[in-house]
Design a protein around this motif. Structure first.
Motif, PDB file in Angstrom:
ATOM      1  N   MET A   1       2.200  -0.698  10.434  1.00 32.30           N
ATOM      2  CA  MET A   1       1.823  -1.217   9.119  1.00 32.30           C
ATOM      3  C   MET A   1       3.011  -1.184   8.156  1.00 32.30           C
ATOM      4  O   MET A   1       3.165  -2.076   7.331  1.00 32.30           O
ATOM      5  N   ARG A   2       3.872  -0.172   8.279  1.00 32.54           N
ATOM      6  CA  ARG A   2       5.069  -0.124   7.433  1.00 32.54           C
ATOM      7  C   ARG A   2       5.991  -1.293   7.740  1.00 32.54           C
ATOM      8  O   ARG A   2       6.557  -1.915   6.841  1.00 32.54           O
ATOM      9  N   VAL A   3       6.145  -1.605   9.018  1.00 29.51           N
ATOM     10  CA  VAL A   3       7.002  -2.725   9.421  1.00 29.51           C
ATOM     11  C   VAL A   3       6.405  -4.048   8.940  1.00 29.51           C
ATOM     12  O   VAL A   3       7.120  -4.913   8.425  1.00 29.51           O
ATOM     13  N   VAL A   4       5.106  -4.195   9.086  1.00 31.50           N
ATOM     14  CA  VAL A   4       4.443  -5.420   8.609  1.00 31.50           C
ATOM     15  C   VAL A   4       4.637  -5.563   7.103  1.00 31.50           C
ATOM     16  O   VAL A   4       4.988  -6.643   6.617  1.00 31.50           O
ATOM     17  N   SER A   5       4.439  -4.476   6.372  1.00 36.22           N
ATOM     18  CA  SER A   5       4.596  -4.570   4.918  1.00 36.22           C
ATOM     19  C   SER A   5       6.042  -4.889   4.545  1.00 36.22           C
ATOM     20  O   SER A   5       6.289  -5.665   3.619  1.00 36.22           O
ATOM     21  N   ALA A   6       7.013  -4.316   5.265  1.00 37.38           N
ATOM     22  CA  ALA A   6       8.421  -4.618   4.985  1.00 37.38           C
ATOM     23  C   ALA A   6       8.723  -6.093   5.229  1.00 37.38           C
ATOM     24  O   ALA A   6       9.455  -6.718   4.462  1.00 37.38           O
ATOM     25  N   ASN A   7       8.152  -6.653   6.276  1.00 39.17           N
ATOM     26  CA  ASN A   7       8.353  -8.079   6.543  1.00 39.17           C
ATOM     27  C   ASN A   7       7.734  -8.940   5.444  1.00 39.17           C
ATOM     28  O   ASN A   7       8.313  -9.946   5.035  1.00 39.17           O
ATOM     29  N   LEU A   8       6.573  -8.544   4.962  1.00 37.80           N
ATOM     30  CA  LEU A   8       5.928  -9.298   3.888  1.00 37.80           C
ATOM     31  C   LEU A   8       6.701  -9.178   2.573  1.00 37.80           C
ATOM     32  O   LEU A   8       6.805 -10.148   1.821  1.00 37.80           O
ATOM     33  N   VAL A   9       7.261  -7.995   2.313  1.00 42.42           N
ATOM     34  CA  VAL A   9       8.099  -7.828   1.119  1.00 42.42           C
ATOM     35  C   VAL A   9       9.349  -8.685   1.247  1.00 42.42           C
ATOM     36  O   VAL A   9       9.748  -9.377   0.312  1.00 42.42           O
TER      37      VAL A   9
ATOM     38  N   PRO B   1       0.827  -1.206   0.000  1.00 47.67           N
ATOM     39  CA  PRO B   1       0.000   0.000   0.000  1.00 47.67           C
ATOM     40  C   PRO B   1       0.866   1.262   0.000  1.00 47.67           C
ATOM     41  O   PRO B   1       1.979   1.258   0.509  1.00 47.67           O
ATOM     42  N   ASP B   2       0.336   2.329  -0.556  1.00 47.77           N
ATOM     43  CA  ASP B   2       1.020   3.620  -0.516  1.00 47.77           C
ATOM     44  C   ASP B   2       0.646   4.282   0.810  1.00 47.77           C
ATOM     45  O   ASP B   2      -0.485   4.727   0.997  1.00 47.77           O
ATOM     46  N   PHE B   3       1.600   4.333   1.728  1.00 54.34           N
ATOM     47  CA  PHE B   3       1.339   4.883   3.057  1.00 54.34           C
ATOM     48  C   PHE B   3       1.496   6.401   3.104  1.00 54.34           C
ATOM     49  O   PHE B   3       1.399   6.997   4.164  1.00 54.34           O
ATOM     50  N   GLY B   4       1.745   7.035   1.972  1.00 53.17           N
ATOM     51  CA  GLY B   4       2.016   8.462   1.920  1.00 53.17           C
ATOM     52  C   GLY B   4       0.968   9.328   2.588  1.00 53.17           C
ATOM     53  O   GLY B   4       1.297  10.269   3.286  1.00 53.17           O
ATOM     54  N   GLY B   5      -0.294   9.055   2.401  1.00 54.42           N
ATOM     55  CA  GLY B   5      -1.353   9.884   2.967  1.00 54.42           C
ATOM     56  C   GLY B   5      -1.944   9.349   4.259  1.00 54.42           C
ATOM     57  O   GLY B   5      -2.897   9.919   4.787  1.00 54.42           O
ATOM     58  N   TRP B   6      -1.410   8.263   4.758  1.00 52.60           N
ATOM     59  CA  TRP B   6      -1.961   7.661   5.975  1.00 52.60           C
ATOM     60  C   TRP B   6      -1.487   8.418   7.201  1.00 52.60           C
ATOM     61  O   TRP B   6      -0.364   8.907   7.265  1.00 52.60           O
ATOM     62  N   THR B   7      -2.344   8.482   8.203  1.00 50.34           N
ATOM     63  CA  THR B   7      -1.979   9.091   9.481  1.00 50.34           C
ATOM     64  C   THR B   7      -2.487   8.194  10.595  1.00 50.34           C
ATOM     65  O   THR B   7      -3.350   7.352  10.395  1.00 50.34           O
TER      66      THR B   7
ATOM     67  N   VAL C   1      12.894  -2.551   2.151  1.00 50.05           N
ATOM     68  CA  VAL C   1      13.085  -2.969   3.546  1.00 50.05           C
ATOM     69  C   VAL C   1      14.081  -2.045   4.248  1.00 50.05           C
ATOM     70  O   VAL C   1      13.848  -1.621   5.376  1.00 50.05           O
ATOM     71  N   THR C   2      15.180  -1.704   3.584  1.00 46.45           N
ATOM     72  CA  THR C   2      16.164  -0.803   4.182  1.00 46.45           C
ATOM     73  C   THR C   2      15.552   0.560   4.459  1.00 46.45           C
ATOM     74  O   THR C   2      15.793   1.153   5.510  1.00 46.45           O
ATOM     75  N   GLY C   3      14.726   1.052   3.551  1.00 52.15           N
ATOM     76  CA  GLY C   3      14.060   2.334   3.769  1.00 52.15           C
ATOM     77  C   GLY C   3      13.160   2.317   4.981  1.00 52.15           C
ATOM     78  O   GLY C   3      13.138   3.264   5.773  1.00 52.15           O
ATOM     79  N   VAL C   4      12.429   1.231   5.172  1.00 53.15           N
ATOM     80  CA  VAL C   4      11.558   1.112   6.337  1.00 53.15           C
ATOM     81  C   VAL C   4      12.395   0.977   7.610  1.00 53.15           C
ATOM     82  O   VAL C   4      12.071   1.564   8.639  1.00 53.15           O
ATOM     83  N   GLN C   5      13.497   0.241   7.543  1.00 50.34           N
ATOM     84  CA  GLN C   5      14.364   0.109   8.712  1.00 50.34           C
ATOM     85  C   GLN C   5      14.927   1.458   9.152  1.00 50.34           C
ATOM     86  O   GLN C   5      15.153   1.680  10.324  1.00 50.34           O
TER      87      GLN C   5
END
Length: 77
Positions: free
Chosen positions: A17-25, A4-10, A42-46
């Motif tokens: 959710m970013r960590v979960v998505s990184a793990n799934l990727v 998902p594009d998390f850009g507009g999420w708050t 994954v590195t970007g999320v880390q």
């Protein structure tokens, strides 16, 4: 399925959710965003919890040697 594009999420759950998505990727269950490899995503999320990449803690998070030293099992100290 794409990440998902998390850009507009708050809200307080967005980092989770970013960590979960990184793990799934990383596991190959989600495709990385277009234009990024799985490792780049994954590195970007880390790096999100430590945006000051010059800090020792941030480099340790990404698995890069902080100051040329290594820990007892060959991991960055």
């Amino acid at each position: 399925m794409d990440v998902p594009d998390f850009g507009g999420w708050t809200g307080p759950m967005v980092p989770t959710m970013r960590v979960v998505s990184a793990n799934l990727v990383h596991a190959g269950l989600l495709a990385a965003p277009e234009g990024q490899s799985a490792a780049e995503y994954v590195t970007g999320v880390q790096r999100l919890p430590a945006p000051n990449y010059e800090s020792r803690a941030a480099r340790r998070l990404t698995g890069e040697p902080a100051d040329g030293r290594e820990g007892p099992v060959g991991q960055p100290y």
